[in-house]
Design an enzyme around this catalytic site. Sequence first.
Site, PDB file in Angstrom:
ATOM      1  CB  SER B  23      -6.952  11.889  -1.286  1.00  0.00           C
ATOM      2  OG  SER B  23      -8.257  11.579  -1.710  1.00  0.00           O
ATOM      3  N   GLY B  48     -11.386  10.667  -2.079  1.00  0.00           N
ATOM      4  CA  GLY B  48     -12.146  11.842  -2.497  1.00  0.00           C
ATOM      5  C   GLY B  48     -13.636  11.645  -2.290  1.00  0.00           C
ATOM      6  CG  ASN B  71      -5.558   6.257 -10.364  1.00  0.00           C
ATOM      7  OD1 ASN B  71      -6.715   6.659 -10.370  1.00  0.00           O
ATOM      8  ND2 ASN B  71      -4.538   7.005  -9.939  1.00  0.00           N
ATOM      9  CG  LEU B  75     -12.963  11.412  -8.609  1.00  0.00           C
ATOM     10  CD1 LEU B  75     -13.461  12.735  -9.164  1.00  0.00           C
ATOM     11  CD2 LEU B  75     -12.082  11.655  -7.395  1.00  0.00           C
ATOM     12  CG  ASN B 101      -9.463  14.623  -1.654  1.00  0.00           C
ATOM     13  OD1 ASN B 101     -10.298  14.542  -2.559  1.00  0.00           O
ATOM     14  ND2 ASN B 101      -8.243  15.092  -1.862  1.00  0.00           N
ATOM     15  CB  CYS B 132      -9.736  13.961  -9.971  1.00  0.00           C
ATOM     16  SG  CYS B 132      -9.885  12.282 -10.605  1.00  0.00           S
ATOM     17  CG  ASN B 194      -4.426  14.700  -8.017  1.00  0.00           C
ATOM     18  OD1 ASN B 194      -4.243  13.512  -8.279  1.00  0.00           O
ATOM     19  ND2 ASN B 194      -5.584  15.159  -7.594  1.00  0.00           N
ATOM     20  CB  THR B 268       1.906   4.729  -5.315  1.00  0.00           C
ATOM     21  OG1 THR B 268       1.132   5.648  -6.100  1.00  0.00           O
ATOM     22  CG2 THR B 268       2.021   3.425  -6.065  1.00  0.00           C
TER      23      THR B 268
END
Lengths: 287, 309
Positions: B23, B48, B71, B75, B101, B132, B194, B268
């Site tokens: 995601s 997401g 990053n 969202l 997600n 997140c 995450n 990535t």
Amino acid sequence: MTGAYASTAAQEFLQRAILPKIMILDKTVAVVSNEALGNGNFLLTFAEPEMAAEMVPGQFFMIGMPGSGILLRRPFSVCGLPGTFENDSSGILQVLYKVMGQGTGVLAGLGDGAPLTVLGPLGNGFTLPQPGVTPVFVAGGIGSAPFPALTKACSTPPVMLYGARSAGDLPLLDWFRSHCGETLVATEDGSVGEKGLVTAPLLRWMEGRDPATYALIACGPDPMLRAIRNIAVPAGIRCQLSLEAHMACGFGVCIGCVVPTHGEDGEVDYTRICVDGPVLPAEKLAW
Amino acid sequence: MVTPDMTTTVAGIEFKNPVLTASGTFGYGLEFTDFLDLDRLGGLVTKGLSAAPRKGNPPARVVETPAGMLNAIGLQNIGVPSFLADKLPKLREYDTKVIANVFGATEAAYVEACRMLDGAEGLAGIELNVSCPNTEEGGMIFGVDPAALGHVTRLCRKETKLPLIVKLSPNVTDIRLMARCARDAGADALSLVNTFVGMAIDVERRRPVLANVCGGLSGPAIRPLAVWLTWQVRQAVEIPIIGIGGIMSARDVVEFLLAGASAVQVGTASFVTPSASADIVTELSNWLSERNIASVRELIGGLEVPPRG
């Protein structure tokens, strides 16, 4: 009088945005040359005929350096298309860059034949001024990168306003002098041209001219672009800005390269420079 | 040379191979059709999604760091209704598993998003983003507080019949506790990890590089951390794990599988090389063939730890 010209620019922008999408290519190429132009400025040349055939001025590449330890590719405007600097049809492409950080530092060390991964064409590119409308370029230092290819694409000889800190940061000055209708130079230290910011000769050039007869196209550091925007938008002058930002992907997915813009709901939107730009109409920007 | 069986099952979802996309690194999938055939992927996990669209954080949002990147996108997303109307119908044309997600600022917002997605044709599952690090509203509290994690998972579990995957945050003292809480609350599987919260400073300007001050670290830099956390969680719970963290090649996939993951997500790497996820599928198939391994599932949890001393 902002409305009339602003909406024209916005319409042109929208027309561009709905053009059929061109396939993005991911190619491995070899460095043809990586010429030092002084003061950390370089002109990188490689050949990729398929990409060269599709690319338009103002678009950009993401360039990676395999095996260098640099993870992400870096964005670079196309500076030279086939025929910009030399008359050949072998798919030659050029990138003008200045060593600013680790990525460009590694790039500057690459010799002829070194491999590069190149993703492109990316972004929207410039909207060419109509015939009879004088293109007025405003470039700040390495922001001159996209203008050689654009100069060649314009039907009316452009006016080039070229500003930088110092003489060493005007890497393509001689080229612009011999290819533009008029080239006006300003340096902050006065080492070449007039001393001060490039907005001074721009304002003088604009004085008494009908805004319908010319269009501004600017690329350079954000403070310069803001100043150009602040001149152009209230005066109702058509103005495109070519923006730059750190980005991870270059094709719209990481959403890292956004710039604040005026949203339809009256609030600030975050617009991706990579796919909705890098060229945006000045009136769209909310900074 | 055998043609290896690449199939794997997670949370009742049968994937044609164990390579999914993570995601936030694969948009809504359709952005990648220039670069790869989505049919090649085991599955894709969307950016997401929240019940309503979000505009995200101000720039600067990304910066490269050693062997990775930070990053703080915040969202930004089109919202569940636009996803269902504009993206999912196009994704249905592809033969790959689509996982949405989902995040929310509140429990109610998570529940609403899950309810909107439940029963959507062509959706294989939901991945709950409780981790997140980049917004106050990104659900991070649900990812670091065991009771909150359990509660939101339980509420979402009630809202959907779709397989429910909980994506764990690594920014906790003991990830095994979080894994158990998610399992007890009804998670069918766990995905981890995450991003790790990190920070980069512009030393000349004496300012944080990112406008958000901190961001989430991803890329090869976090792979050993993620492999270790996968191995820890494997020993704590029996539900399937999807391993995530800096996967760039097939050998990296194998590392996560050996540590106990049943599938992986490539993140990535898709920024660096847009075709990376599909390239890794090919590479993994070859890797197995070269070693005469008949099924990728033989690798899952296959780590052999020699006795000490």
